[in-house]
Design a protein around this motif. Structure first.
Motif, short mmCIF file in Angstrom:
data_model
loop_
_atom_site.label_atom_id
_atom_site.label_comp_id
_atom_site.label_asym_id
_atom_site.label_seq_id
_atom_site.Cartn_x
_atom_site.Cartn_y
_atom_site.Cartn_z
N THR A 28 1.00 -1.23 -0.11
CA THR A 28 -0.11 -0.06 0.02
C THR A 28 0.73 1.52 0.03
O THR A 28 0.23 2.37 -0.09
CB THR A 28 -0.92 0.06 1.37
OG1 THR A 28 -0.06 -0.13 2.24
CG2 THR A 28 -2.00 -0.94 1.30
N LEU A 29 2.30 0.98 0.18
CA LEU A 29 3.05 2.29 0.17
C LEU A 29 3.67 2.53 -1.26
O LEU A 29 4.17 1.64 -1.85
CB LEU A 29 4.24 1.90 1.14
CG LEU A 29 5.21 3.09 1.28
CD1 LEU A 29 4.71 4.39 1.79
CD2 LEU A 29 6.42 2.54 2.09
N ASN A 30 3.50 3.85 -1.69
CA ASN A 30 4.02 4.14 -2.83
C ASN A 30 5.46 3.94 -3.05
O ASN A 30 6.26 4.58 -1.94
CB ASN A 30 3.67 5.79 -3.17
CG ASN A 30 4.09 6.32 -4.47
OD1 ASN A 30 5.41 6.25 -4.68
ND2 ASN A 30 3.41 6.31 -5.42
N PRO A 31 6.18 3.33 -3.79
CA PRO A 31 7.65 3.10 -3.79
C PRO A 31 8.46 4.56 -3.91
O PRO A 31 9.52 4.36 -3.23
CB PRO A 31 7.95 2.29 -5.23
CG PRO A 31 6.43 1.76 -5.68
CD PRO A 31 5.40 2.66 -5.12
N PHE A 32 7.82 5.29 -4.42
CA PHE A 32 8.68 6.56 -4.24
C PHE A 32 8.51 7.29 -3.01
O PHE A 32 9.44 7.76 -2.67
CB PHE A 32 8.23 7.67 -5.20
CG PHE A 32 8.30 7.31 -6.78
CD1 PHE A 32 9.79 7.08 -7.24
CD2 PHE A 32 7.38 6.63 -7.43
CE1 PHE A 32 9.91 6.61 -8.51
CE2 PHE A 32 7.61 6.28 -8.89
CZ PHE A 32 8.90 6.27 -9.31
N ALA A 33 7.58 7.23 -2.31
CA ALA A 33 7.62 7.71 -0.88
C ALA A 33 8.58 6.92 -0.04
O ALA A 33 9.19 7.02 0.98
CB ALA A 33 6.06 7.47 -0.19
N SER A 34 8.56 5.45 -0.49
CA SER A 34 9.39 4.67 0.42
C SER A 34 11.17 4.96 0.04
O SER A 34 11.76 5.08 0.95
CB SER A 34 9.37 3.09 -0.19
OG SER A 34 10.41 2.39 0.39
N MET A 35 11.24 5.28 -0.88
CA MET A 35 12.66 5.77 -1.74
C MET A 35 13.08 7.15 -0.88
O MET A 35 14.32 7.27 -0.39
CB MET A 35 12.69 6.00 -3.07
CG MET A 35 12.61 4.90 -3.86
SD MET A 35 13.83 3.84 -3.64
CE MET A 35 13.10 2.61 -2.56
N ILE A 36 11.84 8.06 -0.46
CA ILE A 36 12.47 9.25 0.30
C ILE A 36 13.02 8.78 1.58
O ILE A 36 14.13 9.23 2.13
CB ILE A 36 11.17 10.11 0.43
CG1 ILE A 36 10.96 10.58 -1.20
CG2 ILE A 36 11.49 11.33 1.18
CD1 ILE A 36 9.55 11.23 -1.08
N ILE A 37 12.37 8.08 2.16
CA ILE A 37 12.83 7.24 3.44
C ILE A 37 14.24 6.71 3.33
O ILE A 37 15.13 6.78 4.01
CB ILE A 37 11.72 6.41 4.37
CG1 ILE A 37 10.71 7.20 4.75
CG2 ILE A 37 12.40 5.87 5.61
CD1 ILE A 37 10.77 8.51 5.46
N THR A 38 14.27 5.67 2.34
CA THR A 38 15.51 5.07 2.33
C THR A 38 16.56 5.96 2.04
O THR A 38 17.66 5.65 2.37
CB THR A 38 15.36 3.99 1.02
OG1 THR A 38 14.06 3.33 1.22
CG2 THR A 38 16.49 3.42 0.43
N TYR A 39 16.57 7.01 1.21
CA TYR A 39 17.79 7.74 0.89
C TYR A 39 18.03 8.75 1.91
O TYR A 39 18.86 9.22 2.00
CB TYR A 39 17.49 8.42 -0.50
CG TYR A 39 17.67 7.34 -1.64
CD1 TYR A 39 18.94 6.67 -1.70
CD2 TYR A 39 16.59 7.07 -2.41
CE1 TYR A 39 18.86 5.83 -2.80
CE2 TYR A 39 16.64 6.05 -3.53
CZ TYR A 39 18.06 5.39 -3.74
OH TYR A 39 18.16 4.42 -4.25
N ALA A 40 16.87 9.29 2.63
CA ALA A 40 17.40 10.02 3.95
C ALA A 40 18.08 9.20 4.77
O ALA A 40 19.14 9.77 5.55
CB ALA A 40 16.17 10.38 4.60
N VAL A 41 17.73 7.88 5.16
CA VAL A 41 18.43 7.05 6.06
C VAL A 41 19.73 6.83 5.29
O VAL A 41 20.85 6.96 6.00
CB VAL A 41 17.71 5.98 6.39
CG1 VAL A 41 18.66 4.93 6.97
CG2 VAL A 41 16.50 5.89 7.15
N GLY A 42 20.17 6.62 4.09
CA GLY A 42 21.03 6.23 3.43
C GLY A 42 22.07 7.50 3.59
O GLY A 42 23.34 7.47 3.76
N THR A 43 21.52 8.73 3.45
CA THR A 43 22.49 10.11 3.48
C THR A 43 22.93 10.24 4.81
O THR A 43 24.17 10.32 5.08
CB THR A 43 21.55 11.17 3.31
OG1 THR A 43 20.97 11.09 1.91
CG2 THR A 43 22.20 12.49 3.46
N VAL A 44 22.19 9.95 5.85
CA VAL A 44 22.77 9.96 7.41
C VAL A 44 23.70 9.08 7.59
O VAL A 44 24.83 9.29 8.15
CB VAL A 44 21.49 9.68 8.28
CG1 VAL A 44 21.88 9.66 9.77
CG2 VAL A 44 20.41 11.22 8.30
#
Length: 141
Positions: A28-44
């Protein structure tokens, strides 16, 4: 020897966890919304690891060495991530998706290596291509 095999082990372990996580993204989660979290965590994590492994490092100095590659990687990695998520949403099993894409990728990279980097296409590589094709036929039966 460790410097040779340790990166491969890191890739394999990371890829196993990656595939499990990609398949576990809620449908139910849009893949692009998932990517925002993924790359925020990846950046940190990347910032933390940069300073952990480069005591007194200077990111601004590092960025003086930039070329086109990190920008293209940023775009392409989204395609990779979202492609896997959509494939899992479409019903691909975790046990076969990675194998199928890796076989196609292996064959394509032999051609890329030849055309862009003047790497030789040897008989071993031709046999590898044949095995990739046979594997694809077997796995999709």
């Amino acid at each position: 020897m460790t410097a040779y095999f340790l990166p491969v082990a890191l890739i394999v372990v990371s890829n196993i966890i990656y595939q499990i996580a990609a398949k576990s993204v809620p449908s139910t989660l849009n893949p692009f919304a998932s990517m925002i979290i993924t790359y925020a965590v990846g950046t940190v994590v990347s910032v933390m690891l940069y300073f952990l492994f480069n005591k007194g490092g200077n990111l601004l100095q590092e960025y003086q060495h930039l070329n086109w590659a990190p920008f293209v990687l940023g775009i392409i990695v989204v395609g990779l991530e979202v492609g896997f998520i959509y494939a899992y949403k479409a019903g691909w099993p975790v046990s076969t998706l990675s194998i199928v894409q890796s076989a196609f990728l292996a064959v394509a990279l032999i051609v890329v290596g030849c055309l862009l980097y003047s790497e030789a296409i040897t008989w071993n590589k031709i046999v590898g291509i044949v095995f990739c094709v046979i594997g694809l036929v077997c796995i999709n039966q």
